[in-house]
Design an enzyme around this catalytic site. Structure first.
Site, PDB file in Angstrom:
ATOM      1  N   GLU A 161      65.481  51.213  54.473  1.00 31.46           N
ATOM      2  CA  GLU A 161      64.356  50.492  55.083  1.00 31.46           C
ATOM      3  C   GLU A 161      63.173  50.396  54.120  1.00 31.46           C
ATOM      4  OE1 GLU A 161      64.793  50.710  59.872  1.00 31.46           O
ATOM      5  OE2 GLU A 161      63.584  52.272  58.959  1.00 31.46           O
ATOM      6  N   GLU A 237      71.560  49.963  61.987  1.00 33.74           N
ATOM      7  CA  GLU A 237      71.048  50.997  62.884  1.00 33.74           C
ATOM      8  C   GLU A 237      70.790  50.327  64.228  1.00 33.74           C
ATOM      9  OE1 GLU A 237      67.691  53.350  61.834  1.00 33.74           O
ATOM     10  OE2 GLU A 237      68.519  53.973  59.884  1.00 33.74           O
TER      11      GLU A 237
END
Length: 588
Positions: A161, A237
């Site tokens: 991320e 995710e």
């Protein structure tokens, strides 16, 4: 000539050995699960219908000191990979360097963070060089488990991320090339929140981009497709629950809601990694913290309201997800697993105690003119006791203008006079000093390193000068609290049924047949718990969590030992092992 990776991409999906393949994966962190339970958890992943398992790698535990690689016990990643392959599961590896994961300092090692000038997660050669050195040690041990060598690892993530943190594309390219240069031939991918801004900053041309989200499936897949017109759609995710902070609610998400979104994902042809399939536990001092407007430490449980509970039992989402997955792909023709047996309710009398402060005063100290941080003392977790004398007397203000990291209990001549907390931005405390030369002691607790955003590596302990009635206090003794081996603690018989000073407490209990259980501590306030020397983690009556998970392998037939470090007060000397967890009132 490089070999063709086992996992490749087509214009709209994945190919495994040239055949169409959809990744149906779940996250499970080996380092949050007792190694004796890995086989059980992996089998339950397969039985839910998963064909792949995913894990982060915690750099801070694997390389606790520069040049030292740890791959045993909870960190025996080669064994975990072997067990995953034996179960017929493929593996996605996420080696970082940053992992977030609500993990202490986001997985970055304390020795690296000790350099205050280092630019984390950037092209700073001090950072990239340290990560390169880690990979030099780690990847040879993992090479046999890569798909190119017949192993289960089919893909490896580049950073984590990153678009939410920075935009140093040269750094991302470095991480990508560092993996390739050390023999990783498998598919590489990035992972970012599904916004145009994050995807633009955190991805690399020619490298598969994946997205993270927990809802608004069509909208988020569309954002990923806009950024990446061709290739597989993957939610790397899929957030099916959430984590908890001390003093906050216990987060839950309904099984029906999560299952409906999972069905939308799979109906869109996307691949998925369920975060978390099985959360596990932040044993010991491994929990992280968030710090946006205020510091918020994460609780010990990492149950995450996942399909498989913290203790490895199928929850409502397990059965709902199993049904959804079966609508989209072939699943094992085996019954769903049943909940594990639990230890019968067992009471423990903690009949021995050792007051903490007198014990610490007898240990050697580091003497400094002004307070130094835990980091400067080389203390990465736990507690430090700071001690000095007060030059004046009477009522006055103790000032900590730089605050504390993260929670400080203050004592004058051994009597508690108050608490300072980073999360409340506390900097002053009104105290009454009985006489000049009274002893000031400050017990500071590291509640967990920030795991997300720009505050990773924020110092712990006393963060600057301390003054009383405007006079700076000098001449400090600094003593780390030794907790690695409790054998040296001078326990004696407990003569009281209540206690109001920081102290260790010890009791024994009998077990016929070890089984999972949950430690309940009604009447206790805040501290740490160990069973047979195994550090369960932090308890706190602030909640939401009110029990600590005790894995069956920690127990043994016959006599067992419970030790508590209670920091405040207890209304009794009894604890209880119960068969039901209490993670707090549920809040969607």
């Amino acid at each position: 000539m490089p070999r063709m990776p086992a996992l490749t991409t087509s214009s709209d999906g994945f190919l495994l050995h040239g055949e169409p393949f959809r990744i149906i994966s779940g996250a499970m962190h080996y380092f949050r699960i007792h190694p004796d339970q890995w086989t059980d958890r992996l089998r339950k992943a397969r039985l839910m219908g998963l064909n792949t398992i995913e894990t982060y790698l915690p750099w801070n535990l694997h390389e606790p000191e520069p040049g030292t690689l740890v791959l045993d016990g909870f960190l025996d990643l080669p064994r975990w990979l072997r067990l995953a392959q034996d179960e017929g599961l493929h593996v996605l590896l996420r080696p970082g360097p940053f992992i977030c994961a609500e993990w202490d300092d986001g997985g970055l090692p304390a020795w690296l963070l000790a350099d205050p000038d280092i630019r984390l997660r950037s092209s700073d050669p001090r950072f990239t060089g340290a990560f390169d050195g880690y990979l030099d040690q780690l990847l040879p041990a993992l090479r046999p488990f890569m798909a190119a060598h017949g192993g289960p690892v089919i893909a490896v993530q580049v950073e984590n991320e990153y678009g939410a943190y920075g935009d140093d594309t040269a750094y991302l390219k470095h991480v990508h090339q560092a993996l390739r240069d050390r023999g990783v031939e498998e598919l590489l991918y990035t992972c970012d929140q599904a916004s145009a801004e994050h995807l633009a900053a955190g991805t690399l041309p020619g490298t598969l981009a994946t997205a993270t989200f927990g809802s608004r499936v069509e909208e988020n897949l569309a954002a990923l497709r806009t950024h990446q017109p061709e290739g597989p759609l993957m939610c790397s995710e899929f957030w099916v629950g959430w984590f908890d902070h001390w003093g906050g609610p216990h987060h839950v998400r309904s099984a029906a809601d999560a299952a409906a979104d999972l069905d939308r994902l799979l109906s869109a042809g996307a691949s998925v990694n369920i975060y978390m399939f099985h959360g596990g536990t932040n044993f010991g001092f491994t929990n992280g913290a968030n710090h946006k407007h205020a510091y918020e430490p994460t609780v010990t449980s990492y149950d995450y309201d996942a399909p498989l509970t913290e203790s490895g039992d199928p929850g409502p989402k397990y059965h709902a997800f199993r049904e959804v997955i079966a609508h989209h792909t072939a699943t094992p023709d085996e019954p769903a697993p049943a909940p594990a047996l639990k230890l019968p309710v067992t009471d423990v009398e903690l009949a021995h105690r050792a007051p903490l402060l007198p014990y610490l005063r007898g240990l050697s100290s580091t003497d400094t003119e002004t307070p130094v941080t835990m980091n400067e003392l080389g203390v990465h977790t736990g507690y430090v006791l700071y001690r000095t004398t007060l030059p004046g007397s009477g009522d006055g203000l103790l000032r900590f203008p730089d605050g504390v990291g993260d929670r400080a209990q203050v004592f004058v001549d051994g009597a508690s006079v108050g608490v300072l907390e980073r999360e409340r931005h506390d900097e002053t405390l009104s105290v009454r000093v009985p006489h000049a030369g009274a002893v000031l002691e400050v017990l500071v607790e590291n509640m967990g390193g920030v795991n997300y955003g720009p505050r990773i590596g924020a110092p712990k302990g006393l963060l600057g000068p301390v003054s009383f009635q405007g006079t700076e206090l000098r001449g400090w003794e600094c003593r780390p609290v030794p907790l690695d081996d409790l054998a040296a603690v001078p326990f004696g018989p407990s003569t009281a049924t209540t206690d109001a000073v920081p102290a260790f407490h010890r009791g024994t209990f009998e077990v016929d047949s070890p089984a999972d259980t949950f430690l309940s501590l009604p009447g206790w306030t805040k501290g740490q718990a160990w069973v047979n020397g195994f550090h369960l983690g932090r308890y706190w009556n602030r909640g939401p969590q009110h029990t600590l998970y005790v894995p069956a392998p920690v127990l043994r037939p016959g006599a067992n030992e419970l030790v508590l470090l209670e920091l405040h007060a207890t209304t009794g000397t009894r604890a209880q092992f119960t068969d039901t967890p209490d993670l707090g009132p549920e809040s969607d």
